[in-house]
Design a protein around this motif. Structure first.
Motif, PDB file in Angstrom:
ATOM      1  N   VAL A 243      83.733  38.700  30.489  1.00  0.00           N
ATOM      2  CA  VAL A 243      82.314  39.067  30.517  1.00  0.00           C
ATOM      3  C   VAL A 243      81.468  37.915  29.985  1.00  0.00           C
ATOM      4  CG1 VAL A 243      80.580  40.693  29.678  1.00  0.00           C
ATOM      5  CG2 VAL A 243      82.854  41.510  30.301  1.00  0.00           C
ATOM      6  N   GLU A 244      81.954  37.249  28.942  1.00  0.00           N
ATOM      7  CA  GLU A 244      81.221  36.103  28.396  1.00  0.00           C
ATOM      8  C   GLU A 244      81.082  34.999  29.436  1.00  0.00           C
ATOM      9  OE1 GLU A 244      83.582  35.183  25.011  1.00  0.00           O
ATOM     10  OE2 GLU A 244      82.541  36.598  23.681  1.00  0.00           O
ATOM     11  N   ALA A 245      82.126  34.778  30.231  1.00  0.00           N
ATOM     12  CA  ALA A 245      82.058  33.756  31.282  1.00  0.00           C
ATOM     13  C   ALA A 245      81.068  34.156  32.371  1.00  0.00           C
ATOM     14  CB  ALA A 245      83.448  33.529  31.877  1.00  0.00           C
ATOM     15  N   LEU A 246      81.013  35.455  32.686  1.00  0.00           N
ATOM     16  CA  LEU A 246      80.089  35.931  33.720  1.00  0.00           C
ATOM     17  C   LEU A 246      78.644  35.867  33.246  1.00  0.00           C
ATOM     18  CD1 LEU A 246      82.041  39.095  34.941  1.00  0.00           C
ATOM     19  CD2 LEU A 246      81.635  37.028  36.283  1.00  0.00           C
ATOM     20  N   VAL A 247      78.421  36.247  31.991  1.00  0.00           N
ATOM     21  CA  VAL A 247      77.063  36.396  31.472  1.00  0.00           C
ATOM     22  C   VAL A 247      76.535  35.124  30.843  1.00  0.00           C
ATOM     23  CG1 VAL A 247      75.667  37.598  29.742  1.00  0.00           C
ATOM     24  CG2 VAL A 247      77.308  38.882  31.118  1.00  0.00           C
ATOM     25  N   GLY A 248      77.402  34.426  30.104  1.00  0.00           N
ATOM     26  CA  GLY A 248      76.953  33.343  29.249  1.00  0.00           C
ATOM     27  C   GLY A 248      76.327  32.162  29.951  1.00  0.00           C
ATOM     28  N   GLN A 249      76.653  31.943  31.213  1.00  0.00           N
ATOM     29  CA  GLN A 249      76.088  30.797  31.915  1.00  0.00           C
ATOM     30  C   GLN A 249      74.758  31.118  32.590  1.00  0.00           C
ATOM     31  OE1 GLN A 249      78.384  29.722  35.551  1.00  0.00           O
ATOM     32  NE2 GLN A 249      79.674  31.480  35.041  1.00  0.00           N
ATOM     33  N   HIS A 250      74.202  32.298  32.299  1.00  0.00           N
ATOM     34  CA  HIS A 250      72.933  32.708  32.896  1.00  0.00           C
ATOM     35  C   HIS A 250      71.883  32.956  31.819  1.00  0.00           C
ATOM     36  CE1 HIS A 250      75.916  33.790  36.027  1.00  0.00           C
ATOM     37  NE2 HIS A 250      74.954  33.414  36.859  1.00  0.00           N
ATOM     38  N   GLU A 251      70.637  32.838  32.218  1.00  0.00           N
ATOM     39  CA  GLU A 251      69.528  33.086  31.298  1.00  0.00           C
ATOM     40  C   GLU A 251      69.184  34.568  31.192  1.00  0.00           C
ATOM     41  OE1 GLU A 251      68.018  30.802  29.408  1.00  0.00           O
ATOM     42  OE2 GLU A 251      69.441  29.316  30.188  1.00  0.00           O
ATOM     43  N   SER A 252      69.493  35.341  32.233  1.00  0.00           N
ATOM     44  CA  SER A 252      69.142  36.758  32.211  1.00  0.00           C
ATOM     45  C   SER A 252      70.234  37.602  32.853  1.00  0.00           C
ATOM     46  CB  SER A 252      67.800  37.011  32.911  1.00  0.00           C
ATOM     47  OG  SER A 252      67.865  36.653  34.276  1.00  0.00           O
ATOM     48  N   LEU A 253      70.299  38.849  32.412  1.00  0.00           N
ATOM     49  CA  LEU A 253      71.279  39.827  32.894  1.00  0.00           C
ATOM     50  C   LEU A 253      70.541  41.059  33.382  1.00  0.00           C
ATOM     51  CD1 LEU A 253      74.070  41.395  32.983  1.00  0.00           C
ATOM     52  CD2 LEU A 253      73.625  41.933  30.569  1.00  0.00           C
ATOM     53  N   LEU A 254      70.912  41.540  34.570  1.00  0.00           N
ATOM     54  CA  LEU A 254      70.426  42.814  35.081  1.00  0.00           C
ATOM     55  C   LEU A 254      71.585  43.805  35.089  1.00  0.00           C
ATOM     56  CD1 LEU A 254      68.284  41.759  38.201  1.00  0.00           C
ATOM     57  CD2 LEU A 254      67.539  42.031  35.828  1.00  0.00           C
ATOM     58  N   VAL A 255      71.387  44.949  34.466  1.00  0.00           N
ATOM     59  CA  VAL A 255      72.363  46.035  34.541  1.00  0.00           C
ATOM     60  C   VAL A 255      71.755  47.088  35.458  1.00  0.00           C
ATOM     61  CG1 VAL A 255      73.695  47.752  33.270  1.00  0.00           C
ATOM     62  CG2 VAL A 255      73.192  45.531  32.226  1.00  0.00           C
ATOM     63  N   ASP A 256      72.279  47.190  36.666  1.00  0.00           N
ATOM     64  CA  ASP A 256      71.704  48.035  37.713  1.00  0.00           C
ATOM     65  C   ASP A 256      72.195  49.471  37.566  1.00  0.00           C
ATOM     66  OD1 ASP A 256      70.894  49.303  40.040  1.00  0.00           O
ATOM     67  OD2 ASP A 256      71.384  47.626  41.350  1.00  0.00           O
ATOM     68  N   VAL A 257      71.301  50.361  37.091  1.00  0.00           N
ATOM     69  CA  VAL A 257      71.636  51.783  36.994  1.00  0.00           C
ATOM     70  C   VAL A 257      70.814  52.592  37.996  1.00  0.00           C
ATOM     71  CG1 VAL A 257      72.277  51.582  34.562  1.00  0.00           C
ATOM     72  CG2 VAL A 257      69.935  52.240  35.167  1.00  0.00           C
ATOM     73  N   SER A 258      70.324  51.915  39.027  1.00  0.00           N
ATOM     74  CA  SER A 258      69.456  52.581  39.997  1.00  0.00           C
ATOM     75  C   SER A 258      70.180  53.637  40.819  1.00  0.00           C
ATOM     76  CB  SER A 258      68.820  51.544  40.939  1.00  0.00           C
ATOM     77  OG  SER A 258      69.815  50.873  41.721  1.00  0.00           O
ATOM     78  N   HIS A 259      71.515  53.583  40.845  1.00  0.00           N
ATOM     79  CA  HIS A 259      72.251  54.534  41.682  1.00  0.00           C
ATOM     80  C   HIS A 259      73.324  55.289  40.896  1.00  0.00           C
ATOM     81  CE1 HIS A 259      70.065  52.402  44.711  1.00  0.00           C
ATOM     82  NE2 HIS A 259      70.479  53.241  45.621  1.00  0.00           N
ATOM     83  N   VAL A 260      73.033  55.517  39.622  1.00  0.00           N
ATOM     84  CA  VAL A 260      73.867  56.393  38.800  1.00  0.00           C
ATOM     85  C   VAL A 260      72.965  57.452  38.197  1.00  0.00           C
ATOM     86  CG1 VAL A 260      75.544  54.594  38.302  1.00  0.00           C
ATOM     87  CG2 VAL A 260      73.624  54.936  36.733  1.00  0.00           C
ATOM     88  N   ASP A 261      73.564  58.493  37.648  1.00  0.00           N
ATOM     89  CA  ASP A 261      72.790  59.631  37.149  1.00  0.00           C
ATOM     90  C   ASP A 261      72.253  59.409  35.744  1.00  0.00           C
ATOM     91  OD1 ASP A 261      73.117  61.029  39.484  1.00  0.00           O
ATOM     92  OD2 ASP A 261      74.963  62.005  38.811  1.00  0.00           O
ATOM     93  N   GLU A 262      72.608  58.293  35.128  1.00  0.00           N
ATOM     94  CA  GLU A 262      72.165  58.019  33.756  1.00  0.00           C
ATOM     95  C   GLU A 262      70.649  57.836  33.713  1.00  0.00           C
ATOM     96  OE1 GLU A 262      73.465  55.059  30.176  1.00  0.00           O
ATOM     97  OE2 GLU A 262      73.086  54.166  32.125  1.00  0.00           O
TER      98      GLU A 262
END
Length: 302
Positions: A243-262
């Motif tokens: 996860v650190e490798a996926l996230v750490g090289q970017h300036e921003s993170l989007l967590v898409d919950v547009s299609h879950v019931d949360e």
């Protein structure tokens, strides 16, 4: 007890204390979630840990309730997570996400047995697909064969410092030409009949579990296990490093919950206020009115 110029008795203090406790309880309940993989679920099966990793990496994180928000970020500096969506994306929604990726964004799609991720991947024009058959490994595993360990990882920036991945009831990836980032061991098998036993028609071999492919100027990462990203599994080797490798090289993170019931009500309300200058003005004016009214009341009492 005296507060300012007023004498406040014990019963009043008890009532105020109970009201505050109730407000705190309701506030916590309406701002958190019990949804599996949920961005606001801090329990063992929640997905709040992804944003914690982002915070440690000083990556700004945003929970996305509508795909129109993909248009508001700088795609080359952003990674977006879509984790086991419960509903399908429309053509218009998929087109926005496709534009985000082709403009340089990184999209991580994680799923196992729901069909909506494959539908999204097809709409995007990505090649990889989620297989949907349970993967087991009775030798290279964490406690049980349903928690296999992917022992073979590629030399890639997205797998930096990742020697293995610990999975939780995963499936496999059909890369269809995409680059494989991680594979299960040679002792894994597809448990086609779900009996947790290696049968004669089930073959021991290594299977892809994570892939990456270019799409325009961006990348699509497909993971055959959404549970890899839940809070309890981030502590297993080397999931947090992934996860650190996926996230750490970017300036921003989007967590898409547009299609879950949360949908924690307080979080939805705060999100709406942050996204709307008009609502900010209304609530700001309301707050100022309350302060002024309290000030006048104190002046009158004195």
């Amino acid at each position: 007890m005296r507060i300012g110029s007023r004498e406040v008795g014990t019963p009043t203090l008890l009532v105020v204390g109970l009201c505050l406790a109730l407000l705190l309880t309701v506030g916590f309940g309406t701002s958190t979630s019990a949804s599996t993989y949920g961005a606001f679920n801090t329990a063992w099966d929640g997905g709040s840990g992804i944003r914690d990793v982002a915070a440690d990496a000083e990556t700004e994180s945003t929970v996305v309730y509508n795909t129109t928000e993909y248009d508001d970020v700088s795609a080359p500096e952003t990674v977006a997570f879509v984790v086991s969506p419960e509903r399908g994306y429309t053509t218009a929604e998929a087109t926005r996400i496709e534009s985000f990726v082709k403009s340089g964004g990184t999209l991580v799609v994680a799923d196992d047995f729901r069909p909506n991720s494959n539908d999204l991947l097809a709409r995007l024009g990505a090649r990889a697909r989620v297989n949907g058959t349970p993967l087991r490994d009775d030798r290279h595993q964490y406690k049980t064969g349903s928690l296999p360990i992917a022992t073979r990882t590629a030399s890639d920036p997205l797998a930096r410092d990742v020697d293995q991945l610990t999975l939780n009831h995963p499936t496999t990836i059909e890369p269809n030409g995409a680059t494989v980032l991680a594979r299960s061991s040679n002792f894994s098998y597809l448990d086609r009949d779900g009996d947790a036993t290696l049968d004669e028609n089930e073959t021991l071999r290594s299977y892809p579990v994570v892939s990456v492919e270019r799409l325009g100027s961006g990348e699509v990462v497909v993971v055959g296990d959404p549970s890899l990203f839940i809070n309890s599994m981030l502590e297993r080797s080397d999931n947090r490093a992934f996860v650190e490798a996926l996230v750490g090289q970017h300036e921003s993170l989007l967590v898409d919950v547009s299609h879950v019931d949360e949908r924690p009500p307080l979080q939805v309300a705060l999100h709406a206020i942050r996204a709307s200058p008009l609502l900010q003005l209304v609530f700001g004016a309301g707050g100022l009115s309350i302060v002024v009214a309290l000030g006048r009341r104190r002046s009158g009492a004195s």
